[in-house]
Design a protein around this motif. Structure first.
Motif, PDB file in Angstrom:
ATOM      1  N   GLY A 187       8.074  57.103  31.570  1.00 56.27           N
ATOM      2  CA  GLY A 187       8.173  55.747  32.114  1.00 56.27           C
ATOM      3  C   GLY A 187       7.574  55.626  33.506  1.00 56.27           C
ATOM      4  N   VAL A 188       7.587  56.718  34.257  1.00 57.56           N
ATOM      5  CA  VAL A 188       7.029  56.682  35.624  1.00 57.56           C
ATOM      6  C   VAL A 188       5.527  56.412  35.583  1.00 57.56           C
ATOM      7  N   PRO A 189       4.719  57.243  34.914  1.00 59.76           N
ATOM      8  CA  PRO A 189       3.290  56.928  34.904  1.00 59.76           C
ATOM      9  C   PRO A 189       2.966  55.648  34.133  1.00 59.76           C
ATOM     10  N   LEU A 190       3.736  55.345  33.097  1.00 62.80           N
ATOM     11  CA  LEU A 190       3.472  54.102  32.373  1.00 62.80           C
ATOM     12  C   LEU A 190       3.736  52.887  33.257  1.00 62.80           C
ATOM     13  N   GLY A 191       4.754  52.962  34.106  1.00 62.52           N
ATOM     14  CA  GLY A 191       5.019  51.872  35.047  1.00 62.52           C
ATOM     15  C   GLY A 191       3.891  51.704  36.051  1.00 62.52           C
ATOM     16  N   PHE A 192       3.458  52.826  36.634  1.00 60.80           N
ATOM     17  CA  PHE A 192       2.332  52.774  37.575  1.00 60.80           C
ATOM     18  C   PHE A 192       1.078  52.225  36.887  1.00 60.80           C
ATOM     19  N   LEU A 229      -1.459  55.284  51.323  1.00 59.90           N
ATOM     20  CA  LEU A 229      -0.200  54.749  50.789  1.00 59.90           C
ATOM     21  C   LEU A 229      -0.053  55.048  49.300  1.00 59.90           C
ATOM     22  N   LYS A 230      -1.141  54.923  48.565  1.00 63.04           N
ATOM     23  CA  LYS A 230      -1.075  55.211  47.125  1.00 63.04           C
ATOM     24  C   LYS A 230      -0.785  56.692  46.879  1.00 63.04           C
ATOM     25  N   ALA A 231      -1.336  57.565  47.705  1.00 61.90           N
ATOM     26  CA  ALA A 231      -1.043  59.000  47.569  1.00 61.90           C
ATOM     27  C   ALA A 231       0.441  59.262  47.799  1.00 61.90           C
ATOM     28  N   ILE A 232       1.020  58.604  48.782  1.00 60.99           N
ATOM     29  CA  ILE A 232       2.448  58.768  49.051  1.00 60.99           C
ATOM     30  C   ILE A 232       3.279  58.242  47.889  1.00 60.99           C
ATOM     31  N   VAL A 233       2.947  57.056  47.404  1.00 64.65           N
ATOM     32  CA  VAL A 233       3.708  56.435  46.317  1.00 64.65           C
ATOM     33  C   VAL A 233       3.573  57.233  45.024  1.00 64.65           C
ATOM     34  N   VAL A 234       2.358  57.602  44.654  1.00 63.91           N
ATOM     35  CA  VAL A 234       2.150  58.354  43.416  1.00 63.91           C
ATOM     36  C   VAL A 234       2.762  59.752  43.535  1.00 63.91           C
ATOM     37  N   GLY A 235       2.643  60.365  44.694  1.00 65.52           N
ATOM     38  CA  GLY A 235       3.269  61.679  44.905  1.00 65.52           C
ATOM     39  C   GLY A 235       4.775  61.613  44.747  1.00 65.52           C
ATOM     40  N   THR A 236       5.386  60.597  45.317  1.00 62.97           N
ATOM     41  CA  THR A 236       6.832  60.403  45.164  1.00 62.97           C
ATOM     42  C   THR A 236       7.183  60.138  43.705  1.00 62.97           C
ATOM     43  N   GLY A 237       6.386  59.311  43.058  1.00 64.07           N
ATOM     44  CA  GLY A 237       6.609  59.029  41.637  1.00 64.07           C
ATOM     45  C   GLY A 237       6.489  60.277  40.779  1.00 64.07           C
ATOM     46  N   HIS A 274      11.583  65.401  37.612  1.00 61.61           N
ATOM     47  CA  HIS A 274      13.030  65.606  37.550  1.00 61.61           C
ATOM     48  C   HIS A 274      13.724  64.792  36.467  1.00 61.61           C
ATOM     49  N   LEU A 275      12.990  63.932  35.788  1.00 64.38           N
ATOM     50  CA  LEU A 275      13.585  63.136  34.714  1.00 64.38           C
ATOM     51  C   LEU A 275      13.462  63.874  33.380  1.00 64.38           C
ATOM     52  N   PRO A 276      14.433  63.690  32.495  1.00 62.41           N
ATOM     53  CA  PRO A 276      14.335  64.325  31.180  1.00 62.41           C
ATOM     54  C   PRO A 276      13.344  63.570  30.291  1.00 62.41           C
ATOM     55  N   ARG A 277      12.778  64.294  29.338  1.00 62.82           N
ATOM     56  CA  ARG A 277      11.951  63.638  28.325  1.00 62.82           C
ATOM     57  C   ARG A 277      12.854  62.902  27.368  1.00 62.82           C
TER      58      ARG A 277
END
Length: 114
Positions: free
Chosen positions: A88-93, A66-74, A80-83
Motif C-alpha cells: 500500500g505504501v508504494p501504491l499510495g505514492f 523533499l521527495k527523497a526524504i518522503v520516499v525514504g521515510t515511506g 516494517h509492515l507485514p505483507r
C-alpha cells in the motif's frame, strides 16, 4: 484473504518492484519534470503554500530533496509492515504521483495553448 487456490494478491515480489518503479517514474520523476517545465513557462507558478517559498529560495532541486526524504521515510515504513499491507505504501505514492503529474501536464498544456 487468500483465495481458495492459496494465492494472495499483491504478495508477489514482481508487484512490489513494479509499484516502486511507478513511484520513481511518476511521484518523483514525473512531478519533478513537469513542475520544472511548468515553472519555466510565463504565468505558471507553484501553488503549494509549503513548497512555493522553498522553490523560490532554493530552486526546483528542493523538490528532489523533499521527495527523497518522503520516499525514504515511506520505504522505511514499507519495510516494517507485514505483507500484503506493505504494498500500500508504494501504491499510495504511485497514485499520488500519477494524479500530480497528470494535473501538471494539464496546467502546462493550458498555459502553452493560452
Amino acid at each position: 484473504m487468500p483465495r481458495q487456490d492459496g494465492h494472495q494478491p499483491f504478495t508477489s515480489p514482481t508487484v512490489h518492484r513494479w509499484a516502486w518503479v511507478l513511484v520513481a517514474v511518476f511521484f518523483v520523476g514525473g512531478d519533478f519534470v513537469t513542475t520544472s517545465l511548468g515553472l519555466s513557462v510565463v504565468g505558471v507558478v507553484e501553488r503549494n503554500s509549503f513548497l512555493a517559498p522553498l522553490v523560490a529560495e532554493y530552486g526546483v532541486v528542493v523538490i528532489l530533496v523533499l521527495k527523497a526524504i518522503v520516499v525514504g521515510t515511506g520505504y522505511a515504513v514499507y519495510r516494517h509492515l507485514p505483507r500484503p499491507h506493505d504494498v500500500g505504501v508504494p501504491l499510495g505514492f504511485a497514485t499520488v504521483g500519477v494524479a500530480v503529474t497528470g494535473w501538471n501536464v494539464l496546467v502546462l498544456g493550458s498555459a502553452l495553448l493560452a
